[in-house]
Design a protein around this motif. Sequence first.
Motif, PDB file in Angstrom:
ATOM      1  N   ILE A   6      97.479  37.264 -34.225  1.00 41.30           N
ATOM      2  CA  ILE A   6      95.989  37.140 -34.171  1.00 41.30           C
ATOM      3  C   ILE A   6      95.512  36.655 -32.904  1.00 41.30           C
ATOM      4  N   LYS A   8      92.196  35.159 -30.808  1.00 41.75           N
ATOM      5  CA  LYS A   8      90.738  34.970 -30.861  1.00 41.75           C
ATOM      6  C   LYS A   8      90.145  34.064 -29.786  1.00 41.75           C
ATOM      7  N   GLY A  41      87.792  38.724 -33.217  1.00 44.07           N
ATOM      8  CA  GLY A  41      89.103  38.481 -32.755  1.00 44.07           C
ATOM      9  C   GLY A  41      90.046  39.955 -32.959  1.00 44.07           C
ATOM     10  N   LYS A  42      91.146  39.825 -32.495  1.00 45.26           N
ATOM     11  CA  LYS A  42      92.114  41.003 -32.558  1.00 45.26           C
ATOM     12  C   LYS A  42      93.122  40.680 -33.769  1.00 45.26           C
ATOM     13  N   ARG A  43      93.605  41.622 -34.302  1.00 45.61           N
ATOM     14  CA  ARG A  43      94.714  41.342 -35.199  1.00 45.61           C
ATOM     15  C   ARG A  43      95.894  42.485 -34.852  1.00 45.61           C
ATOM     16  N   LEU A  44      96.862  42.134 -34.414  1.00 45.65           N
ATOM     17  CA  LEU A  44      98.000  43.387 -34.466  1.00 45.65           C
ATOM     18  C   LEU A  44      99.089  43.037 -35.331  1.00 45.65           C
ATOM     19  N   GLU A  45      99.418  44.059 -35.981  1.00 43.72           N
ATOM     20  CA  GLU A  45     100.492  44.147 -36.885  1.00 43.72           C
ATOM     21  C   GLU A  45     101.731  44.845 -36.341  1.00 43.72           C
ATOM     22  N   ILE A  46     102.575  44.208 -35.819  1.00 45.22           N
ATOM     23  CA  ILE A  46     103.975  44.762 -35.290  1.00 45.22           C
ATOM     24  C   ILE A  46     105.289  44.871 -36.175  1.00 45.22           C
ATOM     25  N   ASP A  47     105.296  46.143 -36.233  1.00 46.77           N
ATOM     26  CA  ASP A  47     106.571  46.537 -37.298  1.00 46.77           C
ATOM     27  C   ASP A  47     107.921  46.181 -36.428  1.00 46.77           C
ATOM     28  N   LEU A  48     108.842  45.486 -36.850  1.00 47.70           N
ATOM     29  CA  LEU A  48     110.065  45.236 -36.044  1.00 47.70           C
ATOM     30  C   LEU A  48     111.274  45.947 -36.763  1.00 47.70           C
ATOM     31  N   LEU A  62     108.834  37.104 -28.834  1.00 43.52           N
ATOM     32  CA  LEU A  62     107.468  37.045 -29.316  1.00 43.52           C
ATOM     33  C   LEU A  62     106.308  36.700 -28.931  1.00 43.52           C
ATOM     34  N   VAL A  65     105.574  37.302 -25.199  1.00 38.84           N
ATOM     35  CA  VAL A  65     104.718  38.747 -25.322  1.00 38.84           C
ATOM     36  C   VAL A  65     103.212  38.349 -25.669  1.00 38.84           C
ATOM     37  N   LEU A  69     100.844  39.172 -22.401  1.00 36.74           N
ATOM     38  CA  LEU A  69     100.664  40.562 -22.777  1.00 36.74           C
ATOM     39  C   LEU A  69      99.425  40.835 -23.777  1.00 36.74           C
ATOM     40  N   LEU A  70      99.714  39.971 -24.929  1.00 36.51           N
ATOM     41  CA  LEU A  70      98.667  40.289 -25.806  1.00 36.51           C
ATOM     42  C   LEU A  70      97.529  39.357 -25.822  1.00 36.51           C
TER      43      LEU A  70
ATOM     44  N   ALA B  34     113.402  46.430 -30.329  1.00 38.96           N
ATOM     45  CA  ALA B  34     112.875  45.925 -31.530  1.00 38.96           C
ATOM     46  C   ALA B  34     111.594  46.383 -32.107  1.00 38.96           C
ATOM     47  N   ARG B  39     100.002  48.295 -35.038  1.00 42.05           N
ATOM     48  CA  ARG B  39      98.729  48.899 -35.345  1.00 42.05           C
ATOM     49  C   ARG B  39      97.719  47.733 -35.032  1.00 42.05           C
ATOM     50  N   GLY B  41      94.053  46.063 -34.919  1.00 42.32           N
ATOM     51  CA  GLY B  41      92.953  45.864 -35.836  1.00 42.32           C
ATOM     52  C   GLY B  41      92.052  44.697 -35.341  1.00 42.32           C
ATOM     53  N   ARG B  43      89.778  41.125 -36.227  1.00 43.78           N
ATOM     54  CA  ARG B  43      89.573  40.241 -37.375  1.00 43.78           C
ATOM     55  C   ARG B  43      88.208  39.454 -37.098  1.00 43.78           C
TER      56      ARG B  43
END
Lengths: 84, 84
Positions: A6, A8, A41-48, A62, A65, A69-70, B34, B39, B41, B43
């Motif tokens: 997350i 923000k 804000g943003k919400r990123l869902e990272i599938d590992l 992470l 990162v 980066l994020l 990894a 995705r 999104g 928030r």
Amino acid sequence: MKAIVIVKPKTTVLDPQGVAIRDAVRHHPGLEHAVAGVRAGKRLEIDLEASAAADPALEEKLHAVCRDLLSNPVIEDYELHLER
Amino acid sequence: MKAIVIVKPKTTVLDPQGVAIRDAVRHHPGLEHAVAGVRAGKRLEIDLEASAAADPALEEKLHAVCRDLLSNPVIEDYELHLER
């Protein structure tokens, strides 16, 4: 395994997108006086990959990162949540 | 009282921002293999006035705002969480 990031805006930073959304929501019937403020804000869902879960330094990488980066640490805060 | 709104692209919809972030994270040292996918999104953190908490229709009105204003139901799903 998932990582939820997350990002923000810091509370001290002006958030024009949040202000625009607040004003729009205040035009909605019945919500004229309900909203004090909105922060966008943003919400990123990272599938590992399953193999990544075995890495003891995964969380640390992470965080790097997220920092590099994020998010922009000058104006944004981030939260990292690992879901196993 | 707060409402947290999470807006994310439907799983069936291509998410170019998520793909770009996935590829960028894969360039980070130690995370090359990894990440399966990302995705991206939004928030939104909505601060509600104390007086609004007394409105029995508040949640319903917020759902209407999420549907009509904060998400595009054709390509996005939303989640609404109320924190009292």
